[in-house]
Design a protein around this motif. Structure first.
Motif, PDB file in Angstrom:
ATOM      1  N   LEU A  81       0.855  -1.183   0.000  1.00  0.00           N
ATOM      2  CA  LEU A  81       0.000   0.000   0.000  1.00  0.00           C
ATOM      3  C   LEU A  81       0.894   1.237   0.000  1.00  0.00           C
ATOM      4  O   LEU A  81       2.032   1.195   0.480  1.00  0.00           O
ATOM      5  CB  LEU A  81      -0.923   0.002   1.215  1.00  0.00           C
ATOM      6  CG  LEU A  81      -1.819  -1.227   1.410  1.00  0.00           C
ATOM      7  CD1 LEU A  81      -2.709  -1.038   2.628  1.00  0.00           C
ATOM      8  CD2 LEU A  81      -2.624  -1.536   0.169  1.00  0.00           C
ATOM      9  N   SER A  82       0.372   2.341  -0.515  1.00  0.00           N
ATOM     10  CA  SER A  82       1.195   3.547  -0.577  1.00  0.00           C
ATOM     11  C   SER A  82       0.334   4.800  -0.439  1.00  0.00           C
ATOM     12  O   SER A  82      -0.894   4.760  -0.562  1.00  0.00           O
ATOM     13  CB  SER A  82       1.986   3.597  -1.892  1.00  0.00           C
ATOM     14  OG  SER A  82       1.103   3.713  -3.000  1.00  0.00           O
ATOM     15  N   ALA A  83       1.016   5.913  -0.176  1.00  0.00           N
ATOM     16  CA  ALA A  83       0.378   7.227  -0.128  1.00  0.00           C
ATOM     17  C   ALA A  83       1.424   8.265  -0.514  1.00  0.00           C
ATOM     18  O   ALA A  83       2.587   8.172  -0.095  1.00  0.00           O
ATOM     19  CB  ALA A  83      -0.177   7.521   1.265  1.00  0.00           C
ATOM     20  N   TRP A  84       1.033   9.236  -1.327  1.00  0.00           N
ATOM     21  CA  TRP A  84       1.919  10.317  -1.747  1.00  0.00           C
ATOM     22  C   TRP A  84       1.433  11.601  -1.094  1.00  0.00           C
ATOM     23  O   TRP A  84       0.288  12.017  -1.285  1.00  0.00           O
ATOM     24  CB  TRP A  84       1.922  10.447  -3.267  1.00  0.00           C
ATOM     25  CG  TRP A  84       2.757  11.571  -3.798  1.00  0.00           C
ATOM     26  CD1 TRP A  84       2.311  12.709  -4.401  1.00  0.00           C
ATOM     27  CD2 TRP A  84       4.185  11.676  -3.786  1.00  0.00           C
ATOM     28  NE1 TRP A  84       3.360  13.513  -4.760  1.00  0.00           N
ATOM     29  CE2 TRP A  84       4.527  12.901  -4.390  1.00  0.00           C
ATOM     30  CE3 TRP A  84       5.205  10.838  -3.311  1.00  0.00           C
ATOM     31  CZ2 TRP A  84       5.849  13.308  -4.532  1.00  0.00           C
ATOM     32  CZ3 TRP A  84       6.523  11.254  -3.449  1.00  0.00           C
ATOM     33  CH2 TRP A  84       6.831  12.468  -4.058  1.00  0.00           C
ATOM     34  N   ILE A  85       2.296  12.227  -0.304  1.00  0.00           N
ATOM     35  CA  ILE A  85       1.953  13.401   0.490  1.00  0.00           C
ATOM     36  C   ILE A  85       2.961  14.500   0.191  1.00  0.00           C
ATOM     37  O   ILE A  85       4.169  14.224   0.050  1.00  0.00           O
ATOM     38  CB  ILE A  85       1.988  13.074   1.997  1.00  0.00           C
ATOM     39  CG1 ILE A  85       1.085  11.873   2.321  1.00  0.00           C
ATOM     40  CG2 ILE A  85       1.604  14.304   2.822  1.00  0.00           C
ATOM     41  CD1 ILE A  85      -0.383  12.090   2.071  1.00  0.00           C
ATOM     42  N   GLY A  86       2.481  15.761   0.114  1.00  0.00           N
ATOM     43  CA  GLY A  86       3.442  16.825  -0.116  1.00  0.00           C
ATOM     44  C   GLY A  86       2.810  18.169  -0.361  1.00  0.00           C
ATOM     45  O   GLY A  86       1.578  18.341  -0.272  1.00  0.00           O
ATOM     46  N   THR A 105      18.670  19.716   4.688  1.00  0.00           N
ATOM     47  CA  THR A 105      18.193  19.480   3.325  1.00  0.00           C
ATOM     48  C   THR A 105      16.693  19.726   3.279  1.00  0.00           C
ATOM     49  O   THR A 105      15.963  19.208   4.124  1.00  0.00           O
ATOM     50  CB  THR A 105      18.476  18.030   2.898  1.00  0.00           C
ATOM     51  OG1 THR A 105      19.881  17.786   2.975  1.00  0.00           O
ATOM     52  CG2 THR A 105      18.001  17.766   1.486  1.00  0.00           C
ATOM     53  N   PRO A 106      16.190  20.507   2.307  1.00  0.00           N
ATOM     54  CA  PRO A 106      14.742  20.731   2.230  1.00  0.00           C
ATOM     55  C   PRO A 106      14.026  19.553   1.575  1.00  0.00           C
ATOM     56  O   PRO A 106      14.551  18.913   0.667  1.00  0.00           O
ATOM     57  CB  PRO A 106      14.643  21.986   1.359  1.00  0.00           C
ATOM     58  CG  PRO A 106      15.854  21.917   0.468  1.00  0.00           C
ATOM     59  CD  PRO A 106      16.939  21.291   1.306  1.00  0.00           C
ATOM     60  N   PHE A 107      12.809  19.271   2.045  1.00  0.00           N
ATOM     61  CA  PHE A 107      11.951  18.252   1.454  1.00  0.00           C
ATOM     62  C   PHE A 107      10.545  18.816   1.303  1.00  0.00           C
ATOM     63  O   PHE A 107      10.041  19.460   2.229  1.00  0.00           O
ATOM     64  CB  PHE A 107      11.905  16.996   2.337  1.00  0.00           C
ATOM     65  CG  PHE A 107      13.241  16.346   2.564  1.00  0.00           C
ATOM     66  CD1 PHE A 107      13.868  15.657   1.530  1.00  0.00           C
ATOM     67  CD2 PHE A 107      13.868  16.419   3.791  1.00  0.00           C
ATOM     68  CE1 PHE A 107      15.113  15.061   1.731  1.00  0.00           C
ATOM     69  CE2 PHE A 107      15.096  15.822   4.011  1.00  0.00           C
ATOM     70  CZ  PHE A 107      15.728  15.138   2.973  1.00  0.00           C
ATOM     71  N   ASN A 108       9.926  18.569   0.143  1.00  0.00           N
ATOM     72  CA  ASN A 108       8.560  19.053  -0.053  1.00  0.00           C
ATOM     73  C   ASN A 108       7.559  17.928  -0.314  1.00  0.00           C
ATOM     74  O   ASN A 108       6.409  18.192  -0.671  1.00  0.00           O
ATOM     75  CB  ASN A 108       8.496  20.087  -1.183  1.00  0.00           C
ATOM     76  CG  ASN A 108       8.851  19.513  -2.543  1.00  0.00           C
ATOM     77  OD1 ASN A 108       9.148  18.320  -2.671  1.00  0.00           O
ATOM     78  ND2 ASN A 108       8.825  20.357  -3.569  1.00  0.00           N
ATOM     79  N   SER A 109       7.985  16.673  -0.120  1.00  0.00           N
ATOM     80  CA  SER A 109       7.101  15.553  -0.416  1.00  0.00           C
ATOM     81  C   SER A 109       7.653  14.285   0.229  1.00  0.00           C
ATOM     82  O   SER A 109       8.825  14.208   0.590  1.00  0.00           O
ATOM     83  CB  SER A 109       6.974  15.350  -1.929  1.00  0.00           C
ATOM     84  OG  SER A 109       8.248  15.318  -2.542  1.00  0.00           O
ATOM     85  N   VAL A 110       6.757  13.293   0.349  1.00  0.00           N
ATOM     86  CA  VAL A 110       7.160  12.014   0.928  1.00  0.00           C
ATOM     87  C   VAL A 110       6.311  10.914   0.316  1.00  0.00           C
ATOM     88  O   VAL A 110       5.098  11.048   0.157  1.00  0.00           O
ATOM     89  CB  VAL A 110       7.031  12.017   2.469  1.00  0.00           C
ATOM     90  CG1 VAL A 110       5.615  12.370   2.917  1.00  0.00           C
ATOM     91  CG2 VAL A 110       7.460  10.681   3.058  1.00  0.00           C
ATOM     92  N   LEU A 111       6.970   9.822  -0.057  1.00  0.00           N
ATOM     93  CA  LEU A 111       6.280   8.611  -0.493  1.00  0.00           C
ATOM     94  C   LEU A 111       6.246   7.652   0.689  1.00  0.00           C
ATOM     95  O   LEU A 111       7.293   7.246   1.206  1.00  0.00           O
ATOM     96  CB  LEU A 111       6.985   7.964  -1.680  1.00  0.00           C
ATOM     97  CG  LEU A 111       6.382   6.647  -2.176  1.00  0.00           C
ATOM     98  CD1 LEU A 111       4.948   6.842  -2.663  1.00  0.00           C
ATOM     99  CD2 LEU A 111       7.241   6.031  -3.287  1.00  0.00           C
ATOM    100  N   ALA A 112       5.037   7.309   1.131  1.00  0.00           N
ATOM    101  CA  ALA A 112       4.861   6.362   2.234  1.00  0.00           C
ATOM    102  C   ALA A 112       4.485   5.005   1.660  1.00  0.00           C
ATOM    103  O   ALA A 112       3.601   4.907   0.806  1.00  0.00           O
ATOM    104  CB  ALA A 112       3.766   6.858   3.171  1.00  0.00           C
TER     105      ALA A 112
END
Length: 216
Positions: free
Chosen positions: A70-75, A110-117
């Protein structure tokens, strides 16, 4: 997590990193206990319950298959990400993910604007060989991978050097940072396993730099 939980977590962050220099300019840093076990368990439960988990259909070698996890894309709103024929439009940040992003950015600079769970429900869920080298990530991206729950094998192999491999065990609360040319010259996977494994959630934080014209 209340203020006491955050304070407990902050005391358990850090420690020494194991560093791996890969062929052709790849770099790995691994903190096995970046977050302590009790706090990691709380994060696992929050992520499991908060995120909009889905089993996506992706395109591999011209075939459509269900992802074996299962997955979720957040950002942030602009962090649209395309891989395996799937256009990912980000869902909104949850309080838990926002908290983890802030801690990572402060620790790594380091900047991050999204995450793949990714949610691995058992030992039969997996991630196939791939590199995080999509155009919208830019050249030689830094990827920060946080793991919660059951430990799983994480394997890297060089794209051209047949015998160049690295195998790691990523346990709960571990942080693996992939830098340099890792995504350019190496692929990685989380293989299926035969021995029983519990549930695992992995978060890969990244910086999406914008869609390439005509992509997707």
């Amino acid at each position: 997590m209340g203020s006491r939980g955050r304070a407990d977590a902050s005391r358990q962050v850090g420690g020494s990193a194991a560093c791996h220099v890969l062929a052709d300019g790849g770099e790995l840093q691994l903190w096995q206990h970046w977050i302590g076990p009790d706090v990691a368990e709380v994060y696992f439960e929050r992520l499991r319950d908060e995120l909009p988990w889905r089993q996506e259909t992706i395109t591999i070698a011209g075939r459509q298959i269900l992802q074996p996890r299962l997955s979720a894309w957040i950002g942030d709103a602009e962090a649209v990400y395309v891989y395996s024929g799937l256009t990912n439009r980000p869902g909104p940040w949850t309080a838990t993910l926002r908290e983890l992003r802030m801690r990572l950015q402060c620790s790594l600079g380091t900047p991050f604007n999204s995450v793949l769970a990714n949610y691995y429900r058992s030992e039969r869920d997996s991630m196939g060989w791939h590199a995080d080298n999509e155009p919208e990530l830019g050249g030689d991206p830094t990827i920060a991978s946080l793991s919660f729950g059951a430990a799983r094998r994480f394997i890297l192999k060089h794209k051209k050097r047949k015998h160049a491999r690295v195998a790691l065990s990523l346990g709960s609360g571990s942080l693996l940072v992939m830098r340099g040319t890792t995504q350019r010259y190496w692929k990685h996977s989380v293989p299926k396993e035969n021995a029983p494994r519990g549930q695992r959630i992995n978060l890969t934080f990244r910086l999406v730099r914008g869609r390439v014209a005509g992509a997707g």
